[in-house]
Enzyme design. Structure first.
Site, mmCIF file in Angstrom:
data_model
loop_
_atom_site.group_PDB
_atom_site.id
_atom_site.type_symbol
_atom_site.label_atom_id
_atom_site.label_comp_id
_atom_site.label_asym_id
_atom_site.label_seq_id
_atom_site.Cartn_x
_atom_site.Cartn_y
_atom_site.Cartn_z
ATOM 1 N N TYR A 95 11.461 9.209 7.109
ATOM 2 C CA TYR A 95 10.288 9.826 6.271
ATOM 3 C C TYR A 95 10.659 11.270 5.862
ATOM 4 C CZ TYR A 95 5.396 9.570 4.687
ATOM 5 O OH TYR A 95 4.418 9.541 3.943
ATOM 6 N N ASN A 168 -4.493 5.187 2.061
ATOM 7 C CA ASN A 168 -4.427 4.394 0.793
ATOM 8 C C ASN A 168 -5.462 4.590 -0.042
ATOM 9 O OD1 ASN A 168 -2.017 3.155 1.683
ATOM 10 N ND2 ASN A 168 -2.935 2.195 3.385
ATOM 11 N N VAL A 197 -2.636 -0.079 -0.847
ATOM 12 C CA VAL A 197 -2.949 0.876 -1.976
ATOM 13 C C VAL A 197 -3.247 -0.126 -3.043
ATOM 14 C CG1 VAL A 197 -1.846 2.384 -3.625
ATOM 15 C CG2 VAL A 197 -1.451 2.730 -1.334
ATOM 16 N N TRP A 312 2.478 11.665 -3.901
ATOM 17 C CA TRP A 312 2.627 11.679 -2.432
ATOM 18 C C TRP A 312 1.193 12.376 -1.530
ATOM 19 C CZ3 TRP A 312 5.974 15.113 1.372
ATOM 20 C CH2 TRP A 312 5.759 14.596 2.627
ATOM 21 N N LYS A 371 -2.893 -5.730 7.301
ATOM 22 C CA LYS A 371 -2.565 -4.499 7.940
ATOM 23 C C LYS A 371 -2.787 -4.644 9.483
ATOM 24 C CE LYS A 371 -2.677 -0.580 5.872
ATOM 25 N NZ LYS A 371 -1.192 -0.335 5.824
#
Length: 376
Positions: A95, A168, A197, A312, A371
């Site tokens: 990341y 999200n 998202v 982002w 999720k």
């Protein structure tokens, strides 16, 4: 006298009226109120990793001592925290931002304030809070955190919605607001529409009267997935393969061409989104699930003058770290949609913190639309 972790969890659950875990001892008799420093000097259970690698191998369930409660700190008990792709990437070491090791996993979640330091002004015991930014480590039962690192939420927001609000839905909200001036009747197109998202984009867009064309990878349960997204407000749901066929153009006999394309996949999927944009439109990339580069056709640049952008949400939060109003306005707008029944949490599977291996494994499977939420 110090509570052990099982006793502390048993005590919290009984206070909330929940059934105690089988085999957990009874809590001790009520004790006199402790000073802040004594209260904070307890333990928590956390999912930690000491090196980067495969999450199944790197993550361990450990007991940690909590630091003393400082004057501008709050002691919180975590309620729920999701497993996001960014969490997995952070453990893998891929990341964009990486915490110092050893680190507690998790960048998102919801907690309840147990006690506030004497100089804390914006929070008090009983308040629900979420992290202001990434990196706090939410996969744990309790934490001592700085007041400045937390944002309060209304107590009437459902638990799963609160736990999944900070990343999200905020990403979806900003992409729908910051790149094109979308009005009721306008159209956007997105891939990865079944992601968290994507689901938030569908719901927020529908609340604003914006049509969405939603692209997902073909799969055996495509019809069921399509029906679920349409129930959220999707105007059209099509498979990746269909997007490349000429009949896709028939959609634009009843809808205007999209002003905005949202790309969470990359590769050929992103190129196809670009082909359907109207002249002067924008494609915003926020993810790269295919792990393939975005290729922009020359014709799209010359003849359609499309704009290719990136987003982002972590960077947006850093850029607006001192703009309390911007973050508060966004959260208030999202909470209003939740109260109105126009924005729900993504499809979730609740998993006990101690069953984290199962949750990590499920979160890393392909074609997942559910999720994993760690319940503390």
């Amino acid at each position: 006298m110090r509570f052990t972790v099982p006793l502390l969890r048993h005590y919290w659950r009984n206070r909330r009226g929940r059934v105690a875990c089988i085999g957990v001892p009874r809590p001790p008799p009520p004790q006199p109120r402790r000073a802040s420093s004594d209260l904070a000097a307890q333990r928590c259970t956390a999912l930690r990793y000491e090196k980067h690698g495969d999450p199944a191998q790197a993550v361990r369930l450990e007991v940690m001592e909590l630091p003393p409660l400082g004057p501008k700190d709050v002691l919180v008990r975590m309620l729920a925290a999701p497993i996001n792709p960014s969490d997995i990437n952070m453990i893998q070491g891929t990341y964009a931002i990486l915490p110092e090791l050893p680190a507690v996993g998790g960048n998102e979640g919801v907690a309840e304030v147990v006690e506030a330091g004497p100089q804390v002004t914006s929070l008090r015991a009983g308040d629900r809070v979420i992290p202001r930014d990434a990196g706090l480590g939410t996969w744990r039962t309790a934490a001592v955190l700085a007041e400045r690192d937390l944002l309060s939420l209304p107590s009437d927001i459902p638990l799963l919605s609160a736990a999944t609000l900070g990343v999200n839905p905020c990403t979806a909200f900003r992409m729908l607001s910051d790149f094109e001036d979308l009005k009721p009747g306008d159209t956007l197109i997105q891939n990865a529409a079944n992601s968290a998202v994507g689901q938030a984009v569908i719901q927020i867009a529908a609340a604003r009267g914006i049509n969405t064309i939603n692209v997902v990878r073909d799969r055996p349960e495509f019809r069921r997935l399509s029906e679920g997204l349409k129930a959220m407000g999707a105007a059209h749901v099509i498979a990746e393969e269909t997007l490349r066929r000429p009949e896709t153009k028939e959609l634009f006999q009843t809808l205007p061409r999209p002003k905005l394309a949202l790309n969470g996949v990359g590769g050929k999927s992103a190129t196809e989104l670009l082909r359907h944009l109207q002249a002067g439109g924008s494609m915003v990339t926020y993810g790269g699930m295919a792990k393939q580069p975005v290729t922009v056709p020359v014709s799209a640049l010359i003849f359609k003058d499309v704009k290719v952008r990136g987003f982002w949400v972590t960077q947006w939060k850093k850029d607006h770290a001192h703009d309390e109003g911007a973050m508060r306005t966004m959260l208030d707008a999202l909470c209003a949609l939740i109260r109105q029944g126009k924005l729900s949490a993504p499809s979730c599977t609740e998993v006990s913190l101690r069953d984290y291996p199962k949750a990590l494994d499920a979160a890393m499977q392909p074609f997942t639309s559910t999720k994993q939420i760690l319940i503390m």
